[in-house]
Each structure stands twice: as C-alpha cells, then as structure tokens.
Write an enzyme that holds these catalytic residues in place. Structure first.
Site, short mmCIF file in Angstrom:
data_model
loop_
_atom_site.label_atom_id
_atom_site.label_comp_id
_atom_site.label_asym_id
_atom_site.label_seq_id
_atom_site.Cartn_x
_atom_site.Cartn_y
_atom_site.Cartn_z
N GLY A 104 0.81 -1.22 0.00
CA GLY A 104 0.00 0.00 0.00
C GLY A 104 0.84 1.26 0.00
O GLY A 104 1.65 1.45 0.88
N SER A 105 0.68 2.14 -0.98
CA SER A 105 1.59 3.26 -1.11
C SER A 105 1.10 4.25 -2.15
O SER A 105 -0.06 4.22 -2.57
CB SER A 105 2.97 2.73 -1.49
OG SER A 105 2.85 1.82 -2.56
#
EC number: 4.1.1.65
Length: 231
Positions: free
Chosen positions: A197-198
């Site tokens: 997640g980013s």
C-alpha cells in the site's frame, strides 16, 4: 514424445498466465512456504489457510510484462493504481530544483495493485534521494511532503526533467529503489518496489499535456500520463 508435448504446452500456458515475481518478494514467499509446510504437518486446516496466504504473498510481488509506447515525448505511468491528484506543485526540496512548480500526477496503490515501479521515459538518472518521514495514509495530499519517500530525478533523452517519488503509506514500511545516479534507463523498466500500500508521484514540466484525471486507473509502463513539451 507425444505425452511430452501436452506437458510442455501446459507449462507454456502456465508461464503466460502466472506473472513473474519481483526478486524482493522471494524471501517473503520462501518464509511463508516453509511456515506452511511446518504447520501443515500438525494442523492440516491451518496449513491450507497458510498456503492461501503464501499464494497471496507471491501474487502481491508479481511483476507482469508490459508493452510500453515508443512514441517520443511521452511520460508513462510509473505504477499501477488510481490517479488521486493532478496539481501544480514544487518538486521535493532535497533535489534542489528550486521553487518553480511542476505538474504532479499522483497514483495511489492499494494492496491489490501491482507494487513494482517503472521508469516513465527513456533517459538518465540525475539524482536519487531518500527522505525519512511519517507514515500517513498515502491518499492524503500532504503525504507528498510529510511521508517517508524516495525520489528519482530523471533527465529524458530530449532534455526534460522528470521526478518520480515513491511514497510510503499507512501500511507500507519499506521502499526499494534499484537505480543509481548516472544510470541509463528505459521507459517501462522496473526500477523499484513499495511494500503493502503506497503512492507514487510523477512530476512533469509545466506545459505538458496531462492525459489523465483523478479517479482514472493506470497501468504502470503502459498508460500515458502526459505528453511532454516539444524539445
């Protein structure tokens, strides 16, 4: 010989359906697989659950092949995800590019997206800078300034300056960058990875024609984010 042909054909189909894995994911998959085997010796049902987890980890680190447009003066998406912002913004201060705003296209990656990053255009890496910071939710606009990040300044073959920023998110705690200053790179080439997640920001010169809008899905190495000004 006849029995070998169906087997080889099946393996060929499997290779086409299952994308290759980024090397950074191999230790995680190996660890999960070993844990699965050990647990399954005593707890078969739990072993099945861990086998599914192992498969998901392998899927998370996938690195699918992409076909990158070859037309000049294009900036392609550095990541799979959803466009969250298209704004004018000053590039990260650590690069020393001054206070002149550039156009920033931000792509948010969920845990379901491919998490490798790709080079947006042919060129040379001018500078790579790591900046420690917070781990705010990556979909917030202020994450570009406050979160941990790794920045790559790229000069294209036509002389344009592009900036790609890997930004850690609420869950992401590890940024991998595999290019160095002075290195020649090609559009669509995998250069890094962010775990779990980013967000990835791409800065292009003012005057570029941005071809995406907030909410649009991108395919790393394939979706054209912007047409750069003529050299």
């Amino acid at each position: 010989m006849s029995s070998e042909k169906p087997v080889s054909h099946f393996l060929e189909l499997a290779r086409g359906m299952v994308p290759p894995m980024h090397p950074a994911g191999r230790p995680f998959v190996a660890g999960a697989a070993i844990a699965t085997l050990l647990v399954r010796l005593r707890f078969k049902r739990l072993g099945v659950v861990l086998a599914l987890v192992t498969a998901w980890v392998a899927w998370f680190f996938r690195e699918p092949k992409r076909v990158t447009p070859t037309r000049p003066n294009l900036a392609v998406a550095p990541a799979d995800g959803t466009v969250s912002h298209v704004v004018d913004a000053v590039p990260p201060a650590e690069l020393g590019l001054g206070s002149q705003p550039m156009t920033r296209v931000s792509v948010f990656l969920s845990v379901f997206d491919v998490h490798v990053q790709r080079v947006p255009a042919d060129g040379e890496v001018v500078q790579v800078s790591y900046h420690p910071g917070k781990f705010l939710s990556a979909d917030l606009d202020k994450a570009s300034e406050e979160n941990e990040r790794n920045t790559v300044w790229l000069r294209t073959v036509d002389g344009h300056d592009l900036v790609v920023v890997q930004i850690a998110g609420l869950v992401a705690r590890r940024i991998v960058c595999e290019v160095a200053e002075g290195e020649k790179v090609t559009a669509g080439q995998t250069y890094g990875l962010i775990r779990f997640g980013s967000r990835v920001d791409l800065y292009v010169p003012r005057g570029s024609r941005v071809l995406v809008e907030a909410g649009q899905r991108t395919i790393g190495g394939e979706t054209v984010l912007a047409e750069l000004p003529e050299a």
